[in-house]
Design a protein around this motif. Structure first.
Motif, PDB file in Angstrom:
ATOM      1  N   ILE A  86      17.112  20.495  -9.630  1.00 44.74           N
ATOM      2  CA  ILE A  86      18.494  20.010  -9.624  1.00 44.74           C
ATOM      3  C   ILE A  86      18.845  19.370 -10.959  1.00 44.74           C
ATOM      4  O   ILE A  86      19.951  19.554 -11.478  1.00 44.74           O
ATOM      5  N   ALA A  87      17.913  18.620 -11.539  1.00 41.68           N
ATOM      6  CA  ALA A  87      18.154  18.015 -12.849  1.00 41.68           C
ATOM      7  C   ALA A  87      18.383  19.081 -13.905  1.00 41.68           C
ATOM      8  O   ALA A  87      19.206  18.917 -14.821  1.00 41.68           O
ATOM      9  N   SER A  88      17.680  20.197 -13.800  1.00 34.63           N
ATOM     10  CA  SER A  88      17.894  21.299 -14.733  1.00 34.63           C
ATOM     11  C   SER A  88      19.272  21.913 -14.544  1.00 34.63           C
ATOM     12  O   SER A  88      19.929  22.301 -15.517  1.00 34.63           O
ATOM     13  N   LYS A  89      19.716  22.006 -13.285  1.00 34.94           N
ATOM     14  CA  LYS A  89      21.061  22.514 -13.023  1.00 34.94           C
ATOM     15  C   LYS A  89      22.125  21.608 -13.634  1.00 34.94           C
ATOM     16  O   LYS A  89      23.203  22.073 -14.009  1.00 34.94           O
ATOM     17  N   CYS A  90      21.817  20.320 -13.720  1.00 35.29           N
ATOM     18  CA  CYS A  90      22.742  19.362 -14.332  1.00 35.29           C
ATOM     19  C   CYS A  90      22.552  19.268 -15.841  1.00 35.29           C
ATOM     20  O   CYS A  90      23.301  18.552 -16.515  1.00 35.29           O
ATOM     21  N   SER A  91      21.531  19.962 -16.388  1.00 32.64           N
ATOM     22  CA  SER A  91      21.180  19.896 -17.811  1.00 32.64           C
ATOM     23  C   SER A  91      20.840  18.472 -18.245  1.00 32.64           C
ATOM     24  O   SER A  91      21.242  18.021 -19.320  1.00 32.64           O
ATOM     25  N   LEU A  92      20.096  17.755 -17.427  1.00 32.12           N
ATOM     26  CA  LEU A  92      19.634  16.431 -17.823  1.00 32.12           C
ATOM     27  C   LEU A  92      18.497  16.556 -18.827  1.00 32.12           C
ATOM     28  O   LEU A  92      17.821  17.579 -18.909  1.00 32.12           O
ATOM     29  N   LEU A  93      18.283  15.496 -19.601  1.00 37.03           N
ATOM     30  CA  LEU A  93      17.193  15.472 -20.563  1.00 37.03           C
ATOM     31  C   LEU A  93      15.859  15.637 -19.828  1.00 37.03           C
ATOM     32  O   LEU A  93      15.676  15.037 -18.765  1.00 37.03           O
ATOM     33  N   PRO A  94      14.904  16.427 -20.352  1.00 36.49           N
ATOM     34  CA  PRO A  94      14.901  17.110 -21.651  1.00 36.49           C
ATOM     35  C   PRO A  94      15.383  18.562 -21.593  1.00 36.49           C
ATOM     36  O   PRO A  94      15.179  19.304 -22.530  1.00 36.49           O
ATOM     37  N   MET A  95      16.014  18.975 -20.481  1.00 37.40           N
ATOM     38  CA  MET A  95      16.451  20.362 -20.340  1.00 37.40           C
ATOM     39  C   MET A  95      17.893  20.555 -20.806  1.00 37.40           C
ATOM     40  O   MET A  95      18.492  21.588 -20.552  1.00 37.40           O
TER      41      MET A  95
END
Length: 542
Positions: free
Chosen positions: A213-222
């Protein structure tokens, strides 16, 4: 009765997409698409009104309970459904007068299909349905990225698919482990079961699912991969507007839902990640010379700010939570407006390089004016929508956290002070003739009016959308106006006498910065490890 309508919110856009593609010419299809989308606003509005006081539950087929496919529309889901319909209506009107081509029906098919998939994602409460719908939306977005069949488009689309394959494997493994320990796929049932478990029992599925989910939100470091995909494609600005203004919000929506499922686990961790993401997004936005990359990284900064607001203990401070939700709505409005205005400005100057754009206000006052209004919204200028949502978002912030949010907003102002250089001065070269397209003009003007109206009537809109009575303190708002005025003055001075005078090597290095696919995978793995260590070990000791 309304519960029986829930499946149709998902089915109708899909059926309409197929119907328009099969039976009508492109020109007729476009007109019917706009008409149908305009009519679709009314049931979405009715759903929003119906969920103000109670949740609406509908089932697909005749299976009841945990064995069936259940759709649930609470107030949060209804708000997301409503502004999804409105944004797709704006995109449809904007593209109404684009040059005729035989594949226009395919474009409409993909757009309507994506709308149905996103609405299904907002209404479902089944873990596996979330996986299926996210995968379908990934394929649709990838095809939209590759729509114009250019080499850069194909590369962007394939990158998007490959990263999402890796990301969703984390979700799938986490889902399997969660089902093993709870025995259910329903979110509400899982929430009850998880509430009786220790943190170390759910640390692994939490880390796996929240990494995806964090990757879907483009959170650090992604955070670098999604803006880069957004700019690599040579396709339409409307696709970038949908991705940045709406599609990334599906990740934020899932963040809210799974945060509730796991009982607010990892709140402090995501508070820190949100701050770092916002600061990194601002620095990367300041470094860009390509207009879409600057707007895309500013989206990442705003998402980081939203995550911060959602992590300021909403159970003790409802204002911060509601302010974050309202900022999601506001961001969708002014970011779509910014991308659509950028589309027209890029056409006028024949480039997407910000360094080659000057004098837009003199060449096209209407387009530049609406763009400026959207900018006033995103930087939180008084009387505009961003000021109200940011006022409530930081309502519960005290001490260092309050200053951190002020610094983040200062960075946002600085980004758009740099961006605003395109409005002034004289053109640096030949410019194209501005063609009056009243469909496009009506969309950007309408969105800019929303930016102003939602600022003037912010408290009333919040009451209508979320059924929460809020009030703006006169002296508190005056204080925020003073902080904004000082931030704006400092940002103008800093840009004029520092950034505009010198070329900083760090900003030059970060212009067009991206990481390779192996490093993207490594960053996803590193994020998973950090979440697991915090939840399983560090967070337990506090």
């Amino acid at each position: 009765m309304i519960s029986q309508m829930l499946p149709f919110f998902v089915i109708v856009p899909v059926i309409l997409a197929v119907f328009l593609y099969v039976f009508f010419t492109a020109k007729i299809a476009r007109m019917l698409a706009i008409l149908a989308q305009g009519l679709f606003v009314f049931p979405a509005l009715f759903l929003l009104a119906a969920t103000r006081y109670s949740e609406i539950i509908g089932t697909v087929g005749h299976y009841e309970g945990l064995l069936g496919i259940t759709l649930r529309a609470d107030n949060l889901a209804a708000v997301f459904v409503f502004f999804t319909v409105v944004i797709f209506l704006a995109i449809g009107i904007y593209t109404l007068q684009t040059p005729y081509d035989k594949s226009k029906r395919l474009y409409l098919f993909l757009v309507f299909l994506l709308q149905g998939v996103l609405i299904g994602l907002f209404l479902t409460r089944d873990f596996f349905n979330v996986f299926v719908l996210v995968e379908v939306s990934t394929i649709v977005v990838a095809i939209l990225l590759m729509y114009d069949n250019k080499r850069r488009n194909l590369f962007a689309g394939m990158t998007f698919i490959m990263v999402n394959i890796v990301v969703m494997q984390f979700y799938l493994f986490g889902l399997g482990y969660l089902y093993m320990i709870t025995g259910v796929m329903d979110m509400e049932a899982a929430t009850v079961i998880i509430a009786g478990m220790e943190n170390n029992e759910i640390a692994l599925p939490f880390a796996l699912i929240m990494t995806s989910i964090a990757s879907k939100c483009s959170l650090l470091p992604m955070l670098t991969w999604l803006p880069k995909v957004n700019s690599l494609t040579g396709s339409r600005f409307t696709i970038a507007a949908v991705m940045s203004g709406l599609h990334i919000k599906s990740g934020v929506y899932l963040f809210i839902r799974f945060k509730d499922v796991f009982g607010g686990l990892g709140t402090e961790f995501f508070l820190v990640i949100g701050i770092i993401t916002a600061v990194a997004g601002i620095i990367l936005a300041l470094s860009q010379s390509e207009i879409r990359l600057m707007l895309a990284y500013s989206t990442i900064a705003q998402v980081g700010l939203i995550i911060v607001g959602l992590s300021i203990y909403p159970e003790y401070n409802e204002y911060s939570y509601i302010g974050s939700l309202f900022h999601i709505v506001n961001h969708a409005i002014f970011k779509v407006a910014l991308f659509l205005c950028a589309s027209q400005i890029s056409y006028i100057f024949g480039t997407r390089d910000l360094r080659k754009m000057r004098g837009a206000l003199k060449i096209s006052p209407v387009i530049a004016g609406t763009n400026i209004v959207a900018i006033l919204g995103i930087i939180g200028a008084p009387l505009f929508n961003g000021s109200i949502s940011k006022y409530f978002l930081m309502y519960g912030a005290t001490g260092p956290l309050e200053w951190i949010i002020i610094v983040i907003n200062f960075g946002t102002i600085l980004v758009f002070v740099k961006y605003s250089a395109i409005f002034f001065g004289k053109p640096l070269g030949e410019v194209r003739k501005v063609e009056r397209d009243w469909y496009r003009m009506s969309v950007v003007i309408g969105l800019s009016i929303f930016c102003f109206a939602l600022g003037i009537f912010g408290a009333q809109v919040i009451r209508f959308l979320f059924n929460v009575h809020v009030s703006v303190s006169f002296w508190g708002y005056i204080e925020k106006i003073a902080i904004f005025a000082v931030s704006l003055g400092l940002a103008v001075l800093f840009y004029r006498f520092v950034l505009a005078k010198r070329d900083y090597w760090i900003l030059q290095k970060l212009d067009g910065f991206s990481i390779s696919f192996p490093w993207i995978c490594a960053s996803i793995g590193g994020f998973f490890g950090a979440v697991l260590i915090y939840v399983g070990y560090i967070g337990v000791s506090f």
